[in-house]
Motif scaffolding. Structure first.
Motif, PDB file in Angstrom:
ATOM      1  N   LEU A  15       3.984   2.063   0.183  1.00  0.00           N
ATOM      2  CA  LEU A  15       4.534   0.878   0.830  1.00  0.00           C
ATOM      3  C   LEU A  15       3.794  -0.342   0.299  1.00  0.00           C
ATOM      4  O   LEU A  15       2.570  -0.333   0.204  1.00  0.00           O
ATOM      5  CB  LEU A  15       4.347   0.965   2.344  1.00  0.00           C
ATOM      6  N   LEU A  16       4.523  -1.370  -0.042  1.00  0.00           N
ATOM      7  CA  LEU A  16       3.928  -2.603  -0.565  1.00  0.00           C
ATOM      8  C   LEU A  16       4.272  -3.755   0.374  1.00  0.00           C
ATOM      9  O   LEU A  16       5.296  -4.412   0.208  1.00  0.00           O
ATOM     10  CB  LEU A  16       4.437  -2.875  -1.979  1.00  0.00           C
ATOM     11  N   PRO A  17       3.425  -4.009   1.379  1.00  0.00           N
ATOM     12  CA  PRO A  17       3.698  -5.112   2.308  1.00  0.00           C
ATOM     13  C   PRO A  17       3.178  -6.438   1.757  1.00  0.00           C
ATOM     14  O   PRO A  17       2.179  -6.478   1.037  1.00  0.00           O
ATOM     15  CB  PRO A  17       2.917  -4.710   3.560  1.00  0.00           C
ATOM     16  N   SER A  18       3.855  -7.534   2.088  1.00  0.00           N
ATOM     17  CA  SER A  18       3.369  -8.857   1.680  1.00  0.00           C
ATOM     18  C   SER A  18       3.941  -9.930   2.599  1.00  0.00           C
ATOM     19  O   SER A  18       4.992  -9.765   3.201  1.00  0.00           O
ATOM     20  CB  SER A  18       3.748  -9.158   0.226  1.00  0.00           C
ATOM     21  N   ARG A  19       3.222 -11.031   2.694  1.00  0.00           N
ATOM     22  CA  ARG A  19       3.675 -12.208   3.437  1.00  0.00           C
ATOM     23  C   ARG A  19       4.190 -13.189   2.388  1.00  0.00           C
ATOM     24  O   ARG A  19       3.501 -13.509   1.422  1.00  0.00           O
ATOM     25  CB  ARG A  19       2.509 -12.805   4.219  1.00  0.00           C
ATOM     26  N   LEU A  20       5.394 -13.680   2.553  1.00  0.00           N
ATOM     27  CA  LEU A  20       5.989 -14.615   1.600  1.00  0.00           C
ATOM     28  C   LEU A  20       5.559 -16.047   1.933  1.00  0.00           C
ATOM     29  O   LEU A  20       5.093 -16.323   3.043  1.00  0.00           O
ATOM     30  CB  LEU A  20       7.509 -14.479   1.641  1.00  0.00           C
ATOM     31  N   PRO A  21       5.682 -16.982   0.981  1.00  0.00           N
ATOM     32  CA  PRO A  21       5.234 -18.364   1.209  1.00  0.00           C
ATOM     33  C   PRO A  21       5.830 -19.031   2.446  1.00  0.00           C
ATOM     34  O   PRO A  21       5.187 -19.863   3.080  1.00  0.00           O
ATOM     35  CB  PRO A  21       5.663 -19.092  -0.070  1.00  0.00           C
ATOM     36  N   ASP A  22       7.052 -18.648   2.826  1.00  0.00           N
ATOM     37  CA  ASP A  22       7.675 -19.258   4.002  1.00  0.00           C
ATOM     38  C   ASP A  22       7.268 -18.570   5.308  1.00  0.00           C
ATOM     39  O   ASP A  22       7.754 -18.904   6.382  1.00  0.00           O
ATOM     40  CB  ASP A  22       9.192 -19.270   3.869  1.00  0.00           C
ATOM     41  N   GLY A  23       6.361 -17.576   5.228  1.00  0.00           N
ATOM     42  CA  GLY A  23       5.873 -16.878   6.411  1.00  0.00           C
ATOM     43  C   GLY A  23       6.613 -15.590   6.719  1.00  0.00           C
ATOM     44  O   GLY A  23       6.191 -14.823   7.580  1.00  0.00           O
ATOM     45  N   ALA A  24       7.714 -15.343   6.024  1.00  0.00           N
ATOM     46  CA  ALA A  24       8.459 -14.100   6.241  1.00  0.00           C
ATOM     47  C   ALA A  24       7.611 -12.912   5.778  1.00  0.00           C
ATOM     48  O   ALA A  24       6.731 -13.046   4.924  1.00  0.00           O
ATOM     49  CB  ALA A  24       9.777 -14.134   5.471  1.00  0.00           C
ATOM     50  N   PHE A  25       7.884 -11.739   6.336  1.00  0.00           N
ATOM     51  CA  PHE A  25       7.186 -10.513   5.975  1.00  0.00           C
ATOM     52  C   PHE A  25       8.125  -9.650   5.145  1.00  0.00           C
ATOM     53  O   PHE A  25       9.300  -9.490   5.476  1.00  0.00           O
ATOM     54  CB  PHE A  25       6.767  -9.757   7.240  1.00  0.00           C
ATOM     55  N   ARG A  26       7.585  -9.096   4.045  1.00  0.00           N
ATOM     56  CA  ARG A  26       8.386  -8.218   3.181  1.00  0.00           C
ATOM     57  C   ARG A  26       7.644  -6.915   2.977  1.00  0.00           C
ATOM     58  O   ARG A  26       6.428  -6.910   2.801  1.00  0.00           O
ATOM     59  CB  ARG A  26       8.634  -8.865   1.827  1.00  0.00           C
ATOM     60  N   PHE A  27       8.379  -5.815   3.024  1.00  0.00           N
ATOM     61  CA  PHE A  27       7.790  -4.565   2.564  1.00  0.00           C
ATOM     62  C   PHE A  27       8.748  -3.909   1.586  1.00  0.00           C
ATOM     63  O   PHE A  27       9.963  -4.088   1.661  1.00  0.00           O
ATOM     64  CB  PHE A  27       7.396  -3.626   3.706  1.00  0.00           C
ATOM     65  N   GLN A  28       8.152  -3.210   0.631  1.00  0.00           N
ATOM     66  CA  GLN A  28       8.914  -2.532  -0.406  1.00  0.00           C
ATOM     67  C   GLN A  28       8.459  -1.074  -0.455  1.00  0.00           C
ATOM     68  O   GLN A  28       7.320  -0.763  -0.122  1.00  0.00           O
ATOM     69  CB  GLN A  28       8.666  -3.166  -1.771  1.00  0.00           C
ATOM     70  N   PHE A  29       9.353  -0.207  -0.879  1.00  0.00           N
ATOM     71  CA  PHE A  29       9.020   1.195  -1.070  1.00  0.00           C
ATOM     72  C   PHE A  29       9.973   1.794  -2.089  1.00  0.00           C
ATOM     73  O   PHE A  29      11.011   1.209  -2.402  1.00  0.00           O
ATOM     74  CB  PHE A  29       9.084   1.970   0.261  1.00  0.00           C
ATOM     75  N   THR A  30       9.614   2.942  -2.614  1.00  0.00           N
ATOM     76  CA  THR A  30      10.467   3.614  -3.584  1.00  0.00           C
ATOM     77  C   THR A  30      11.101   4.844  -2.943  1.00  0.00           C
ATOM     78  O   THR A  30      10.550   5.438  -2.016  1.00  0.00           O
ATOM     79  CB  THR A  30       9.677   4.042  -4.830  1.00  0.00           C
ATOM     80  N   ASN A  31      12.280   5.177  -3.466  1.00  0.00           N
ATOM     81  CA  ASN A  31      12.990   6.365  -3.031  1.00  0.00           C
ATOM     82  C   ASN A  31      14.099   6.612  -4.043  1.00  0.00           C
ATOM     83  O   ASN A  31      14.226   5.873  -5.015  1.00  0.00           O
ATOM     84  CB  ASN A  31      13.546   6.180  -1.610  1.00  0.00           C
ATOM     85  N   THR A  32      14.922   7.599  -3.796  1.00  0.00           N
ATOM     86  CA  THR A  32      16.037   7.914  -4.680  1.00  0.00           C
ATOM     87  C   THR A  32      16.979   6.718  -4.773  1.00  0.00           C
ATOM     88  O   THR A  32      17.322   6.126  -3.749  1.00  0.00           O
ATOM     89  CB  THR A  32      16.815   9.133  -4.138  1.00  0.00           C
ATOM     90  N   GLN A  33      17.362   6.372  -6.003  1.00  0.00           N
ATOM     91  CA  GLN A  33      18.224   5.199  -6.151  1.00  0.00           C
ATOM     92  C   GLN A  33      19.582   5.413  -5.497  1.00  0.00           C
ATOM     93  O   GLN A  33      20.023   6.532  -5.307  1.00  0.00           O
ATOM     94  CB  GLN A  33      18.377   4.806  -7.617  1.00  0.00           C
ATOM     95  N   SER A  34      20.188   4.310  -5.123  1.00  0.00           N
ATOM     96  CA  SER A  34      21.487   4.245  -4.456  1.00  0.00           C
ATOM     97  C   SER A  34      21.488   4.869  -3.058  1.00  0.00           C
ATOM     98  O   SER A  34      22.527   5.285  -2.565  1.00  0.00           O
ATOM     99  CB  SER A  34      22.582   4.894  -5.316  1.00  0.00           C
ATOM    100  N   SER A  35      20.325   4.929  -2.423  1.00  0.00           N
ATOM    101  CA  SER A  35      20.234   5.419  -1.050  1.00  0.00           C
ATOM    102  C   SER A  35      20.478   4.272  -0.073  1.00  0.00           C
ATOM    103  O   SER A  35      20.434   3.110  -0.453  1.00  0.00           O
ATOM    104  CB  SER A  35      18.857   6.024  -0.785  1.00  0.00           C
ATOM    105  N   THR A  36      20.714   4.598   1.173  1.00  0.00           N
ATOM    106  CA  THR A  36      20.931   3.601   2.213  1.00  0.00           C
ATOM    107  C   THR A  36      19.864   3.770   3.281  1.00  0.00           C
ATOM    108  O   THR A  36      19.613   4.885   3.736  1.00  0.00           O
ATOM    109  CB  THR A  36      22.326   3.789   2.852  1.00  0.00           C
ATOM    110  N   PHE A  37      19.248   2.653   3.690  1.00  0.00           N
ATOM    111  CA  PHE A  37      18.205   2.685   4.713  1.00  0.00           C
ATOM    112  C   PHE A  37      18.455   1.596   5.743  1.00  0.00           C
ATOM    113  O   PHE A  37      18.881   0.495   5.408  1.00  0.00           O
ATOM    114  CB  PHE A  37      16.820   2.470   4.090  1.00  0.00           C
ATOM    115  N   THR A  38      18.169   1.911   6.991  1.00  0.00           N
ATOM    116  CA  THR A  38      18.253   0.963   8.091  1.00  0.00           C
ATOM    117  C   THR A  38      16.845   0.734   8.616  1.00  0.00           C
ATOM    118  O   THR A  38      16.074   1.683   8.771  1.00  0.00           O
ATOM    119  CB  THR A  38      19.141   1.521   9.225  1.00  0.00           C
ATOM    120  N   VAL A  39      16.505  -0.517   8.878  1.00  0.00           N
ATOM    121  CA  VAL A  39      15.184  -0.881   9.396  1.00  0.00           C
ATOM    122  C   VAL A  39      15.291  -1.145  10.893  1.00  0.00           C
ATOM    123  O   VAL A  39      16.177  -1.884  11.338  1.00  0.00           O
ATOM    124  CB  VAL A  39      14.630  -2.134   8.667  1.00  0.00           C
TER     125      VAL A  39
END
Length: 86
Positions: A15-39
């Protein structure tokens, strides 16, 4: 950059979490391409998962690389996330 590893069985998901310049929070992760995820999100980690709010869907920013950006995180306060596939 901050990083966290989540182990499911013997598979590590980075998991790659980060705070963006506008204060928003972003996280990234890898998985099988073309998958669908709900947060899902909650301000209370102890709340049963069935009571968490649907925050939105992830986007696939590159093949197999998914991200979710939470602009509401700029308002502050603790927020917890869970990702599910479909």
């Amino acid at each position: 950059m901050n990083r966290a590893e989540l182990y499911i069985g013997m598979v590590a998901i980075t998991l790659l979490p980060s705070r963006l310049p506008d204060g928003a929070f972003r996280f990234q992760f890898t998985n099988t391409q073309s998958s669908t995820f709900t947060v899902l999100s909650s301000a209370d980690l102890n709340l049963p998962l069935g009571q968490w709010s649907v925050a939105g869907k992830t986007t696939e920013s590159a093949p197999g690389l998914y991200q979710y950006i939470d602009p509401a995180a700029a308002a502050g306060g603790a927020r917890f996330y869970s990702v599910r596939s479909p």
